[in-house]
Design a protein around this motif. Structure first.
Motif, PDB file in Angstrom:
ATOM      1  N   THR A   1     -57.952 -21.854 -53.767  1.00  0.00           N
ATOM      2  CA  THR A   1     -57.377 -21.841 -52.326  1.00  0.00           C
ATOM      3  C   THR A   1     -56.701 -22.886 -51.751  1.00  0.00           C
ATOM      4  OG1 THR A   1     -59.515 -22.901 -51.274  1.00  0.00           O
ATOM      5  CG2 THR A   1     -59.961 -20.741 -51.681  1.00  0.00           C
ATOM      6  N   GLN A   2     -56.665 -24.011 -52.527  1.00  0.00           N
ATOM      7  CA  GLN A   2     -55.959 -25.070 -52.124  1.00  0.00           C
ATOM      8  C   GLN A   2     -54.553 -25.684 -53.076  1.00  0.00           C
ATOM      9  OE1 GLN A   2     -59.206 -28.041 -51.393  1.00  0.00           O
ATOM     10  NE2 GLN A   2     -58.670 -27.772 -49.387  1.00  0.00           N
ATOM     11  N   GLY A   3     -54.312 -24.484 -53.713  1.00  0.00           N
ATOM     12  CA  GLY A   3     -53.134 -24.955 -54.855  1.00  0.00           C
ATOM     13  C   GLY A   3     -53.126 -25.911 -55.588  1.00  0.00           C
TER      14      GLY A   3
ATOM     15  N   GLN B   1     -51.739 -24.167 -58.493  1.00  0.00           N
ATOM     16  CA  GLN B   1     -50.728 -23.241 -57.615  1.00  0.00           C
ATOM     17  C   GLN B   1     -50.707 -21.936 -58.416  1.00  0.00           C
ATOM     18  OE1 GLN B   1     -48.612 -24.282 -55.494  1.00  0.00           O
ATOM     19  NE2 GLN B   1     -49.258 -26.482 -55.189  1.00  0.00           N
TER      20      GLN B   1
ATOM     21  N   GLU C   1     -51.255 -17.981 -58.421  1.00  0.00           N
ATOM     22  CA  GLU C   1     -51.163 -16.906 -57.373  1.00  0.00           C
ATOM     23  C   GLU C   1     -52.371 -16.035 -57.194  1.00  0.00           C
ATOM     24  OE1 GLU C   1     -48.440 -12.961 -57.359  1.00  0.00           O
ATOM     25  OE2 GLU C   1     -48.050 -14.311 -58.742  1.00  0.00           O
ATOM     26  N   ARG C   2     -52.779 -15.775 -56.267  1.00  0.00           N
ATOM     27  CA  ARG C   2     -54.143 -15.073 -55.928  1.00  0.00           C
ATOM     28  C   ARG C   2     -53.925 -13.516 -56.887  1.00  0.00           C
ATOM     29  NH1 ARG C   2     -56.255 -11.300 -52.653  1.00  0.00           N
ATOM     30  NH2 ARG C   2     -54.464 -11.222 -51.349  1.00  0.00           N
TER      31      ARG C   2
ATOM     32  N   ASP D   1     -57.929 -20.177 -42.094  1.00  0.00           N
ATOM     33  CA  ASP D   1     -56.535 -20.222 -42.775  1.00  0.00           C
ATOM     34  C   ASP D   1     -56.516 -18.738 -43.519  1.00  0.00           C
ATOM     35  OD1 ASP D   1     -54.475 -20.549 -44.596  1.00  0.00           O
ATOM     36  OD2 ASP D   1     -55.193 -22.340 -45.246  1.00  0.00           O
ATOM     37  N   GLU D   2     -55.359 -18.214 -43.145  1.00  0.00           N
ATOM     38  CA  GLU D   2     -55.360 -16.744 -43.882  1.00  0.00           C
ATOM     39  C   GLU D   2     -55.184 -16.780 -45.246  1.00  0.00           C
ATOM     40  OE1 GLU D   2     -55.064 -13.848 -42.516  1.00  0.00           O
ATOM     41  OE2 GLU D   2     -55.809 -14.310 -40.560  1.00  0.00           O
ATOM     42  N   LYS D   3     -54.682 -17.853 -45.702  1.00  0.00           N
ATOM     43  CA  LYS D   3     -54.590 -18.149 -47.387  1.00  0.00           C
ATOM     44  C   LYS D   3     -55.934 -18.233 -47.945  1.00  0.00           C
ATOM     45  CE  LYS D   3     -49.936 -20.295 -47.598  1.00  0.00           C
ATOM     46  NZ  LYS D   3     -49.211 -21.284 -47.893  1.00  0.00           N
TER      47      LYS D   3
ATOM     48  N   ALA E   1     -57.879 -14.711 -47.538  1.00  0.00           N
ATOM     49  CA  ALA E   1     -57.514 -13.487 -48.454  1.00  0.00           C
ATOM     50  C   ALA E   1     -58.208 -13.489 -49.596  1.00  0.00           C
ATOM     51  CB  ALA E   1     -55.981 -13.643 -48.600  1.00  0.00           C
ATOM     52  N   TRP E   2     -58.837 -14.747 -50.101  1.00  0.00           N
ATOM     53  CA  TRP E   2     -59.566 -14.601 -51.275  1.00  0.00           C
ATOM     54  C   TRP E   2     -60.976 -14.056 -51.267  1.00  0.00           C
ATOM     55  CZ3 TRP E   2     -57.604 -16.821 -56.011  1.00  0.00           C
ATOM     56  CH2 TRP E   2     -56.463 -17.476 -55.804  1.00  0.00           C
TER      57      TRP E   2
ATOM     58  N   ARG F   1     -41.389 -23.602 -48.934  1.00  0.00           N
ATOM     59  CA  ARG F   1     -41.861 -24.295 -47.735  1.00  0.00           C
ATOM     60  C   ARG F   1     -40.680 -25.184 -46.998  1.00  0.00           C
ATOM     61  NH1 ARG F   1     -46.321 -25.960 -50.796  1.00  0.00           N
ATOM     62  NH2 ARG F   1     -45.326 -28.161 -50.973  1.00  0.00           N
TER      63      ARG F   1
END
Length: 578
Positions: free
Chosen positions: A212-214, A217, A219-220, A335-337, A340-341, A571
């Motif tokens: 969730t926090q990269g 990195q 990809e989901r 947090d939408e990111k 999503a998980w 970003r």
């Protein structure tokens, strides 16, 4: 042992050795004489005495052959004695006064293999001598000074405490994960263990990644139905506890965290009854006047509904405080990111803890730091433990193939509130927890004095690495290593001259300073029912069978770097586009 006892022991050894060599000399000489057909001298002390003074007279018919036979026999006897002494010293003597090899023999290869065949269904019909080293159990290291491999079993529970850069990943997390025979749960705040094991674990089963926090990195490519854990009231309470733990403080009034927890339990249950998602819970939390969840609860669980209703239908200021605490507890889900998980997504497969428990899949739970985001990691890890325990019960008490749970940085990113209590039965269900901490105090901060003491006591295998700067904890470990007696000599001078005396003194085997200054690459092993032993850790890069990790680790780290650069550029472009 007294001085007199030592004299008797030395004297007895010398007499026995002389008798053995005398017998070997006569036997070898007799064998040499027999080769030539000559008659052997009678075996007796008198014959031995005569051999010393006049060999040729005793063996007149074959002096050369008998002498060659005697020399050969003595060489063979001396070789056997030396081998026996080395074997005995290896098993029964440790110059450091820590556990000898015979005291930790249950962890040596043969006993470890026998234990593995009992615990694993796939090894049931395999003879212990045919069990591969990686299948014998959890690699601990090599016993010192004998250098014999030691392994714990997959019904043990483990706690390792090591300072940063002491080999937690290279010598513990990676080897234990790489050799996992069944499903593997891995938590970490770094990408090194993930990068080292991803390729090989992917060949064994499917790799699931929650990042969730990269951290990597990644990809989901999955989602987990968090609300499914609230299918029972107990499940909802456990789910809420992972989030409430983030706002619980010893100094704060417990009313607020308890009330926030009760509210979350009710909302999770309402969402489950309605077939909703975490998004519904977040929507209800945003509006204290929303009555939909209470209506659902009154229809399905009136008792729970009344308790939730009574805790929120109070003074407006108090109600506002309860809701705010609950929103803070689940703040990571804003947090939408992250959201999503844990919400349904038809584009990706759903992670099923029940299927995972009996598979050979791997679940990587990655998080950069503690706080609200780590609650999702703790919740999913707990869901896996629950599914594993239930699957073990359905298979006669324990999983047919053990599940390993390597919880690196558990105190920061996987703070399951009752993990110390779970330790008491996870091993018996075929789940092997391996918690790795930087210090004992780190565990105390996460679970409190009582909780950390409970985990420490429930762990059947404890590893103490180098760099312990906690004087109190080092002192406790020093006490556990025990004491031994050492001879101390003293000299005195008088008119008559010098005199020397020797006395026995009781001293700690290792004092706290020696524990702190242990050689890097070594550790102390505290195993239930055994004295403290010292081991040499075995990093993955020193193992021939793990040589494949290096290239696959480099490849994955390069891929992580590439993804990180791409994310940064994305970003950066987004900022310039504003």
């Amino acid at each position: 042992m007294t001085e007199n006892d030592r004299h008797w022991l030395v004297g007895g050894t010398l007499v026995g050795g002389a008798a053995l060599l005398s017998a070997a000399t006569w036997a070898g000489a007799a064998a040499g004489a027999a080769v030539t057909g000559a008659e052997a001298a009678p075996p007796s002390p008198l014959t031995v005495a005569r051999m010393v003074s006049d060999w040729d007279a005793v063996w007149a018919q074959s002096p050369t052959e008998s002498l060659a036979g005697a020399i050969t026999a003595n060489v063979l006897v001396l070789a056997a004695v030396i081998w026996g002494l080395r074997w005995g010293l290896r098993w029964f003597r440790n110059p450091a006064s820590l556990a000898g090899l015979h005291q930790v023999r249950e962890l040596t290869p043969k006993p470890a293999a026998r234990t593995a065949t009992r615990l694993r269904a796939s090894l049931k019909d395999v003879a212990p001598k045919d069990v591969a080293p990686a299948d014998r159990g959890v690699l601990l290291g090599d016993h010192l000074p004998s250098k014999v491999e030691l392994r714990g079993s997959d019904e043990d529970t483990y706690v390792a405490i090591m300072a940063p850069r002491a080999g937690k990943s290279t010598s513990l997390a990676i080897p234990v994960a790489e050799e996992a025979p069944g499903s593997l749960l891995m938590t970490s705040n770094k990408a090194d263990v993930y990068a080292a094991t991803l390729a090989s674990r992917s060949r064994l089963g499917q790799a699931w990644i929650l990042d969730t926090q990269g951290v990597a990195q990644a990809e989901r490519q999955m989602w987990w139905d968090m609300i499914a854990q609230a299918d029972t009231l107990e499940g909802a309470e456990r789910l809420a506890s992972h989030f409430v733990t983030q706002i619980t403080s010893e100094q704060a009034d417990p009313f607020w965290s308890q009330a926030a927890g009760d509210l979350l339990v009710g909302l999770f249950r309402a969402a489950w009854w309605e077939g909703g998602t975490v998004r519904d819970v977040m929507k209800w939390l945003a509006d204290p006047k929303e009555k939909a969840p209470l209506r659902v609860l009154y229809e399905r669980e009136p008792v729970l509904a009344e308790q939730v209703d009574s805790s929120i239908n109070i003074a407006e200021e108090t109600q506002s405080g309860i809701y705010q605490n609950a929103r803070t507890a689940v703040s990571a889900l804003r947090d939408e990111k992250v959201l999503a998980w844990v919400t349904p997504d038809r584009r990706h497969p759903r992670f099923d803890p029940e299927h995972f428990a009996t598979s050979k899949d791997t679940l990587y739970l990655l998080s950069k730091k503690g706080g609200p985001a780590s609650a999702v990691v703790a919740a999913l890890a707990d869901a896996v433990f629950t599914a594993g325990a239930e699957a073990g019960e359905r298979h006669g008490g324990r999983l047919p193939e053990p599940m390993r749970a390597v919880l690196d940085e558990a105190a920061n990113i996987c703070r399951i509130a009752d993990l110390p209590d779970l330790y008491s039965h996870l091993g018996s269900r075929g789940i092997t927890p391996f918690v790795i901490l930087q210090s004992y105090r780190q565990g105390v901060k996460a679970w409190g004095e009582v909780g950390m003491d409970a985990m420490w006591s429930a762990a059947t295998k404890k590893l103490i690495g180098v760099g312990l700067d906690d004087a109190k904890f080092a002192g406790d470990v020093s006490t556990l290593t025990g004491a031994h007696y050492v001879d101390r000599g003293s000299y005195s001078k008088s008119k008559e001259g010098y005199s020397r005396s020797v006395s026995e003194q009781r001293e700690q085997v290792l004092d706290p300073a020696e524990i702190r200054a242990m050689k890097k690459g070594t550790a102390l092993l505290l195993s239930t029912g055994m004295p403290v032993a010292q081991i040499a850790l075995r990093p993955w890069y020193a193992e021939k069978v793990m040589a494949h990790i290096g290239p696959q680790m480099r490849d994955e780290e390069a891929a992580i770097t590439k993804r990180a650069v791409a994310a940064y550029e994305e970003r950066k472009a987004a900022r310039h586009a504003r």
